[in-house]
Motif scaffolding. Structure first.
Motif, PDB file in Angstrom:
ATOM      1  N   ALA A  87      44.337  36.932  44.541  1.00 48.67           N
ATOM      2  CA  ALA A  87      43.374  38.029  44.708  1.00 48.67           C
ATOM      3  C   ALA A  87      44.095  39.371  44.824  1.00 48.67           C
ATOM      4  O   ALA A  87      43.658  40.382  44.257  1.00 48.67           O
ATOM      5  CB  ALA A  87      42.507  37.774  45.939  1.00 48.67           C
ATOM      6  N   TRP A  88      45.221  39.364  45.546  1.00 52.75           N
ATOM      7  CA  TRP A  88      45.968  40.621  45.710  1.00 52.75           C
ATOM      8  C   TRP A  88      46.582  41.065  44.386  1.00 52.75           C
ATOM      9  O   TRP A  88      46.531  42.248  44.027  1.00 52.75           O
ATOM     10  CB  TRP A  88      47.055  40.435  46.767  1.00 52.75           C
ATOM     11  CG  TRP A  88      47.793  41.711  47.068  1.00 52.75           C
ATOM     12  CD1 TRP A  88      47.407  42.718  47.894  1.00 52.75           C
ATOM     13  CD2 TRP A  88      49.059  42.117  46.504  1.00 52.75           C
ATOM     14  NE1 TRP A  88      48.337  43.728  47.899  1.00 52.75           N
ATOM     15  CE2 TRP A  88      49.355  43.383  47.053  1.00 52.75           C
ATOM     16  CE3 TRP A  88      49.939  41.534  45.609  1.00 52.75           C
ATOM     17  CZ2 TRP A  88      50.517  44.072  46.727  1.00 52.75           C
ATOM     18  CZ3 TRP A  88      51.103  42.230  45.280  1.00 52.75           C
ATOM     19  CH2 TRP A  88      51.384  43.476  45.839  1.00 52.75           C
ATOM     20  N   PHE A  89      47.177  40.122  43.642  1.00 50.14           N
ATOM     21  CA  PHE A  89      47.737  40.457  42.325  1.00 50.14           C
ATOM     22  C   PHE A  89      46.653  41.043  41.418  1.00 50.14           C
ATOM     23  O   PHE A  89      46.869  42.046  40.740  1.00 50.14           O
ATOM     24  CB  PHE A  89      48.341  39.218  41.661  1.00 50.14           C
ATOM     25  CG  PHE A  89      49.639  38.751  42.251  1.00 50.14           C
ATOM     26  CD1 PHE A  89      50.614  39.652  42.665  1.00 50.14           C
ATOM     27  CD2 PHE A  89      49.911  37.388  42.393  1.00 50.14           C
ATOM     28  CE1 PHE A  89      51.822  39.220  43.200  1.00 50.14           C
ATOM     29  CE2 PHE A  89      51.109  36.943  42.926  1.00 50.14           C
ATOM     30  CZ  PHE A  89      52.059  37.864  43.335  1.00 50.14           C
ATOM     31  N   LYS A  90      45.502  40.405  41.394  1.00 46.23           N
ATOM     32  CA  LYS A  90      44.430  40.826  40.495  1.00 46.23           C
ATOM     33  C   LYS A  90      43.930  42.230  40.848  1.00 46.23           C
ATOM     34  O   LYS A  90      43.662  43.050  39.971  1.00 46.23           O
ATOM     35  CB  LYS A  90      43.272  39.825  40.557  1.00 46.23           C
ATOM     36  CG  LYS A  90      42.157  40.102  39.539  1.00 46.23           C
ATOM     37  CD  LYS A  90      41.146  38.977  39.535  1.00 46.23           C
ATOM     38  CE  LYS A  90      40.022  39.255  38.540  1.00 46.23           C
ATOM     39  NZ  LYS A  90      40.529  39.363  37.159  1.00 46.23           N
ATOM     40  N   GLN A  91      43.861  42.520  42.149  1.00 47.02           N
ATOM     41  CA  GLN A  91      43.407  43.835  42.578  1.00 47.02           C
ATOM     42  C   GLN A  91      44.479  44.904  42.351  1.00 47.02           C
ATOM     43  O   GLN A  91      44.170  46.026  41.949  1.00 47.02           O
ATOM     44  CB  GLN A  91      43.020  43.803  44.059  1.00 47.02           C
ATOM     45  CG  GLN A  91      42.541  45.147  44.605  1.00 47.02           C
ATOM     46  CD  GLN A  91      42.191  45.077  46.068  1.00 47.02           C
ATOM     47  OE1 GLN A  91      42.620  44.172  46.783  1.00 47.02           O
ATOM     48  NE2 GLN A  91      41.397  46.021  46.536  1.00 47.02           N
ATOM     49  N   PRO A  94      45.608  44.968  37.808  1.00 49.85           N
ATOM     50  CA  PRO A  94      44.472  44.397  37.048  1.00 49.85           C
ATOM     51  C   PRO A  94      44.760  44.172  35.572  1.00 49.85           C
ATOM     52  O   PRO A  94      44.001  43.447  34.911  1.00 49.85           O
ATOM     53  CB  PRO A  94      43.363  45.435  37.247  1.00 49.85           C
ATOM     54  CG  PRO A  94      44.083  46.711  37.556  1.00 49.85           C
ATOM     55  CD  PRO A  94      45.295  46.312  38.326  1.00 49.85           C
ATOM     56  N   ASP A  95      45.846  44.760  35.037  1.00 48.91           N
ATOM     57  CA  ASP A  95      46.134  44.627  33.608  1.00 48.91           C
ATOM     58  C   ASP A  95      46.925  43.368  33.262  1.00 48.91           C
ATOM     59  O   ASP A  95      47.191  43.111  32.080  1.00 48.91           O
ATOM     60  CB  ASP A  95      46.903  45.855  33.105  1.00 48.91           C
ATOM     61  CG  ASP A  95      46.086  47.139  33.207  1.00 48.91           C
ATOM     62  OD1 ASP A  95      44.840  47.042  33.178  1.00 48.91           O
ATOM     63  OD2 ASP A  95      46.698  48.214  33.313  1.00 48.91           O
ATOM     64  N   LEU A  96      47.320  42.594  34.255  1.00 47.67           N
ATOM     65  CA  LEU A  96      48.098  41.393  33.983  1.00 47.67           C
ATOM     66  C   LEU A  96      47.306  40.392  33.151  1.00 47.67           C
ATOM     67  O   LEU A  96      46.109  40.185  33.376  1.00 47.67           O
ATOM     68  CB  LEU A  96      48.531  40.738  35.295  1.00 47.67           C
ATOM     69  CG  LEU A  96      49.581  41.497  36.122  1.00 47.67           C
ATOM     70  CD1 LEU A  96      49.725  40.863  37.490  1.00 47.67           C
ATOM     71  CD2 LEU A  96      50.927  41.530  35.402  1.00 47.67           C
ATOM     72  N   THR A  97      48.007  39.773  32.203  1.00 52.43           N
ATOM     73  CA  THR A  97      47.366  38.743  31.364  1.00 52.43           C
ATOM     74  C   THR A  97      48.036  37.383  31.517  1.00 52.43           C
ATOM     75  O   THR A  97      47.445  36.367  31.124  1.00 52.43           O
ATOM     76  CB  THR A  97      47.430  39.152  29.880  1.00 52.43           C
ATOM     77  OG1 THR A  97      48.812  39.277  29.486  1.00 52.43           O
ATOM     78  CG2 THR A  97      46.705  40.476  29.637  1.00 52.43           C
ATOM     79  N   LEU A 109      47.624  30.093  40.850  1.00 49.25           N
ATOM     80  CA  LEU A 109      47.594  31.544  40.704  1.00 49.25           C
ATOM     81  C   LEU A 109      46.854  31.963  39.443  1.00 49.25           C
ATOM     82  O   LEU A 109      46.014  32.872  39.469  1.00 49.25           O
ATOM     83  CB  LEU A 109      49.020  32.097  40.666  1.00 49.25           C
ATOM     84  CG  LEU A 109      49.742  32.311  41.992  1.00 49.25           C
ATOM     85  CD1 LEU A 109      51.173  32.762  41.735  1.00 49.25           C
ATOM     86  CD2 LEU A 109      49.012  33.349  42.836  1.00 49.25           C
ATOM     87  N   ALA A 110      47.202  31.324  38.338  1.00 51.05           N
ATOM     88  CA  ALA A 110      46.562  31.680  37.072  1.00 51.05           C
ATOM     89  C   ALA A 110      45.051  31.505  37.158  1.00 51.05           C
ATOM     90  O   ALA A 110      44.275  32.323  36.633  1.00 51.05           O
ATOM     91  CB  ALA A 110      47.134  30.833  35.941  1.00 51.05           C
ATOM     92  N   GLU A 111      44.627  30.456  37.837  1.00 48.73           N
ATOM     93  CA  GLU A 111      43.186  30.212  37.999  1.00 48.73           C
ATOM     94  C   GLU A 111      42.524  31.350  38.771  1.00 48.73           C
ATOM     95  O   GLU A 111      41.492  31.879  38.352  1.00 48.73           O
ATOM     96  CB  GLU A 111      42.978  28.885  38.722  1.00 48.73           C
ATOM     97  CG  GLU A 111      41.530  28.561  39.034  1.00 48.73           C
ATOM     98  CD  GLU A 111      41.397  27.302  39.861  1.00 48.73           C
ATOM     99  OE1 GLU A 111      40.347  27.153  40.517  1.00 48.73           O
ATOM    100  OE2 GLU A 111      42.340  26.465  39.868  1.00 48.73           O
ATOM    101  N   TYR A 112      43.118  31.747  39.892  1.00 49.26           N
ATOM    102  CA  TYR A 112      42.512  32.788  40.724  1.00 49.26           C
ATOM    103  C   TYR A 112      42.659  34.179  40.119  1.00 49.26           C
ATOM    104  O   TYR A 112      41.822  35.054  40.347  1.00 49.26           O
ATOM    105  CB  TYR A 112      43.113  32.747  42.128  1.00 49.26           C
ATOM    106  CG  TYR A 112      42.750  31.499  42.896  1.00 49.26           C
ATOM    107  CD1 TYR A 112      41.415  31.176  43.143  1.00 49.26           C
ATOM    108  CD2 TYR A 112      43.738  30.625  43.351  1.00 49.26           C
ATOM    109  CE1 TYR A 112      41.074  30.018  43.841  1.00 49.26           C
ATOM    110  CE2 TYR A 112      43.406  29.475  44.048  1.00 49.26           C
ATOM    111  CZ  TYR A 112      42.068  29.179  44.288  1.00 49.26           C
ATOM    112  OH  TYR A 112      41.731  28.028  44.974  1.00 49.26           O
ATOM    113  N   MET A 113      43.726  34.396  39.358  1.00 48.37           N
ATOM    114  CA  MET A 113      43.933  35.694  38.715  1.00 48.37           C
ATOM    115  C   MET A 113      43.188  35.800  37.385  1.00 48.37           C
ATOM    116  O   MET A 113      43.082  36.871  36.817  1.00 48.37           O
ATOM    117  CB  MET A 113      45.436  35.922  38.479  1.00 48.37           C
ATOM    118  CG  MET A 113      46.268  36.048  39.739  1.00 48.37           C
ATOM    119  SD  MET A 113      48.067  36.000  39.394  1.00 48.37           S
ATOM    120  CE  MET A 113      48.252  37.481  38.395  1.00 48.37           C
ATOM    121  N   GLN A 114      42.743  34.650  36.876  1.00 47.23           N
ATOM    122  CA  GLN A 114      42.084  34.576  35.568  1.00 47.23           C
ATOM    123  C   GLN A 114      43.030  35.050  34.464  1.00 47.23           C
ATOM    124  O   GLN A 114      42.680  35.875  33.621  1.00 47.23           O
ATOM    125  CB  GLN A 114      40.782  35.390  35.564  1.00 47.23           C
ATOM    126  CG  GLN A 114      39.745  34.856  36.550  1.00 47.23           C
ATOM    127  CD  GLN A 114      38.468  35.661  36.553  1.00 47.23           C
ATOM    128  OE1 GLN A 114      38.503  36.891  36.563  1.00 47.23           O
ATOM    129  NE2 GLN A 114      37.334  34.967  36.548  1.00 47.23           N
TER     130      GLN A 114
END
Length: 323
Positions: A87-91, A94-97, A109-114
């Motif tokens: 959640a912290w990485f995604k917030q 946000p541009d991470l793929t 991580l990949a699941e939660y970061m999508q």
């Protein structure tokens, strides 16, 4: 554009991490390398950040960042902790793929970061090393250390003392014996004649000697042999000019040695036309040793003929470098 994440403590950075980043670069246009630190860790976070910055400075596609965010972590793969970090990485980014890891939690991580997980060498077959192994025995795993990290672990040996005691010859022999590099006495190039040196000459020696130690520590193999140090220059400053030669804390930090070897004066003095003279040798020996003892620096006096000195030095360096 694809944007991959590689993160960790990097405590210390090692060749497995380098391979991990190469794997990420092979699949992503850009890579974010995030150094994560917590208070009171064995190796300070800012130092680890400097290692990473230096290591990837020549690769524009890699951005090195640092965080000391206080989030929970464990030494095993946890879905709950992965959810918090994800959640912290995604917030925050946000541009991470993609996220690239060698751990099972990468899938979480990949699941939660999508994002997409890029697993790399999960069994550590290609890079059979861990940061913990290196911390436990850095000398054993020396070849896994990148150049930027080696100065932190290298064992520095200083050959120290008055003129005409065979310091330079001993330094060269020790470097050859241990298959490493030596730091030469920079004063030899900068001050052709000890009897005619100036204060400016001594200040130039301080700078040059420090730069040489910093540079060659990255090339050393386990041990760095140094022909003199800053304290040597300070002793000459007091003897020749009755003044204290000031050095910066940064210069002082570079010249921290694990072993001082002091060749004794029980060999014939050789006047090569540049030295102060045999009549100064006893006084200089006393000043050199006093400088060490005033700072509570341990040293070993080695004496006897040239071969005996060399054997004593090899034994002492072997012990300090963990061969």
């Amino acid at each position: 554009m694809s944007y991959g994440l590689v993160f960790g403590k990097f405590m210390p950075l090692h060749t497995g991490h380098l391979a991990l980043v190469e794997h990420a670069l092979a699949h992503c246009d850009r890579v974010l390398l995030l150094v994560c630190a917590q208070p009171h860790e064995e190796i300070p976070g800012p130092l680890r950040f400097r290692w990473a910055t230096e290591t990837w400075a020549h690769i524009p596609r890699v951005t090195v960042a640092y965080t000391d965010v206080r989030l929970p972590y464990t030494d095993y793969s946890s879905r709950e902790i992965s959810r918090i970090w994800g959640a912290w990485f995604k917030q925050t980014y946000p541009d991470l793929t993609h996220v690239c890891t060698s751990e099972p939690y990468g899938d979480y991580l990949a699941e939660y970061m999508q994002v997409i997980h890029l697993p790399f060498d999960p069994g550590r077959v290609r890079q059979p090393i861990s940061a913990r192994q290196i911390r436990m025995d850095p000398m054993r795993y020396w070849e896994y250390l990148p150049a930027a990290v080696r100065p932190h672990y290298v064992r520095k040996v200083c050959i120290y003392g008055p003129e005409s005691t065979g310091k330079s010859t001993l330094a060269a022999r020790l470097a050859a014996h241990f298959d490493t590099v030596q730091v030469p006495e920079m004063a030899r190039d900068l001050i052709p004649d000890s009897t005619g040196c100036t204060w400016d000459d001594l200040e130039q020696v301080v700078t040059a000697q420090t730069e040489a130690v910093e540079r060659l520590a990255r090339q050393a193999r386990r041990v760095l042999i140094c022909d003199t140090d800053l304290l040597t220059t300070q002793v000459y400053a007091r003897y020749l000019f009755q003044r204290e030669l000031q050095v910066t804390p940064e210069q002082e930090a570079v010249h921290q040695y694990h072993l001082y070897l002091v060749p004794d004066t029980d060999v014939p003095y050789v006047q090569d036309g540049t030295r102060l003279g045999a009549h100064t040798q006893d006084d200089m020996k006393r000043l050199f040793i006093n400088a060490l003892e005033d700072r509570n620096i341990m040293y070993r006096l080695i004496s006897g003929d040239w071969e005996s000195r060399f054997r004593q030095a090899v034994q002492l360096v072997t012990a300090v470098a963990g061969y």
